[in-house]
Design an enzyme around this catalytic site. Structure first.
Site, PDB file in Angstrom:
ATOM      1  N   SER A 153       3.129  13.444  -5.247  1.00 49.00           N
ATOM      2  CA  SER A 153       3.410  12.087  -5.047  1.00 49.00           C
ATOM      3  C   SER A 153       3.797  11.216  -6.172  1.00 49.00           C
ATOM      4  CB  SER A 153       2.087  11.368  -4.354  1.00 49.00           C
ATOM      5  OG  SER A 153       1.940  11.856  -3.156  1.00 49.00           O
ATOM      6  N   HIS A 203       0.663   7.606  -8.558  1.00 53.76           N
ATOM      7  CA  HIS A 203       1.727   7.010  -7.931  1.00 53.76           C
ATOM      8  C   HIS A 203       2.433   5.999  -8.914  1.00 53.76           C
ATOM      9  CE1 HIS A 203      -0.219   7.817  -3.656  1.00 53.76           C
ATOM     10  NE2 HIS A 203      -0.020   8.810  -4.454  1.00 53.76           N
TER      11      HIS A 203
END
Length: 310
Positions: free
Chosen positions: A176, A228
């Site tokens: 991610s 992230h």
């Protein structure tokens, strides 16, 4: 006999017309053939299958999920992994990110963790995002730049994850950080190539909404939002460096025919694009050097590991 006098020119005809200007039409850009993103997707699925094979749930448990169908590749019980995946020891053995191990010298975990996933659901969500985001970017900018973006942003997410893990108890896996880096690069690409876009404000607001929605997922339990955010920041600054396009109206000199006089010839890039490129490069280098140096200096307290997915 005398010669016939020359016929006088027709005074009403006027001077001859000027020669026509040579015509040219720059070729329409041909999209790149996207092969790297599908290759990354295939590599992630192969890695996950290998992880499940090495995990060998039936050797340690009688409650493996889908044992009758998958056999040795079956998933750990839901109480151990609700994402349908392997155990924590298997992830750690294969290269999951853990700050304590990184500080002890296993720096390769900063990269290896982006190829591991905590479960099939985790893998599926990330790979769908990769296809939706990465395919278009690779078709527009080529495999070299998108490949560099993917790996560097994954590294940025790993560094941020380590630095925010003050207790050293997090075991983190997932791509991610790299995917959020691609989103960040899309935002900076829109900003630096502002002149070539139509419906600029609509495109900007739509992209910001997508980014905010994706970042909000990071506030769910057991999700490593620091990875992230780190990947997004790396991609945002790297997009100014790698994803520049010529400004609107620029024509490559090799497509201009001889004798064609361009009265208003435009430079390839605007001044602000160069400023953003070099400023972002400096920030990016300073950030990576500072983060890596801080990681080498600090030490963490060993404790029971908690698995996070990014």
């Amino acid at each position: 006999m005398g010669k016939r006098p020359p016929i006088p020119p027709d005074i009403e005809r006027g001077p001859p017309p000027p020669p026509a200007r040579p015509q040219f039409r720059p070729p329409i850009p041909v999209p790149w053939v996207a092969w790297l993103v599908p290759l990354i997707l295939a590599a992630n699925f192969v890695t996950f299958a290998t992880t499940m094979y090495l995990n060998d749930c039936p050797a340690r448990s009688d409650e493996c999920i889908l044992f009758d169908i998958l056999g040795r590749l079956s998933f750990q019980p839901i109480k151990e992994n609700m994402l349908l995946g392997p155990s924590i020891p298997t992830l750690r053995k294969l290269g999951a990110l853990e700050r304590r191990l990184v500080e002890e010298g296993e720096k390769w975990r900063l990269i290896s963790c982006i190829w591991l996933h905590g479960g099939f659901l985790h893998l599926l969500a990330n790979m769908i995002s990769l296809m939706c985001i990465g395919m278009r970017l690779e078709q527009e900018f080529g495999f070299l730049r998108i490949g560099a973006l993917y790996v560097i942003c994954g590294l940025g997410g790993s560094l941020m994850s380590c630095l925010t893990d003050s207790q050293g108890e997090r075991v983190s896996v997932g791509a991610s950080g790299a995917l959020f880096g691609l989103l960040g690069a899309m935002l900076s690409e829109l900003i630096t190539n502002w002149t070539i876009y139509e419906n600029k404000c609509t495109a900007l607001m739509t992209l910001i909404l997508i980014i905010v929605l994706n970042l909000s997922v990071g506030f769910l339990p057991r999700v490593d939002n620091s990875a992230h955010f780190g990947g997004f920041l790396a991609g945002f600054f790297l997009g100014f460096v790698l994803l520049l396009r010529p400004q609107y109206g620029y024509v490559n000199p090799k497509y201009i025919p001889a004798g064609y006089d361009m009265k208003h010839k435009k430079s390839k890039h605007k001044c602000y694009q160069h400023i953003l490129r070099f400023t972002s490069l400096a920030i990016l280098l300073a950030g990576f050097i500072a983060a890596y140096s801080k990681l080498l200096r600090e030490h963490t307290i060993q404790s029971t590991p908690i698995r996070d997915f990014n």
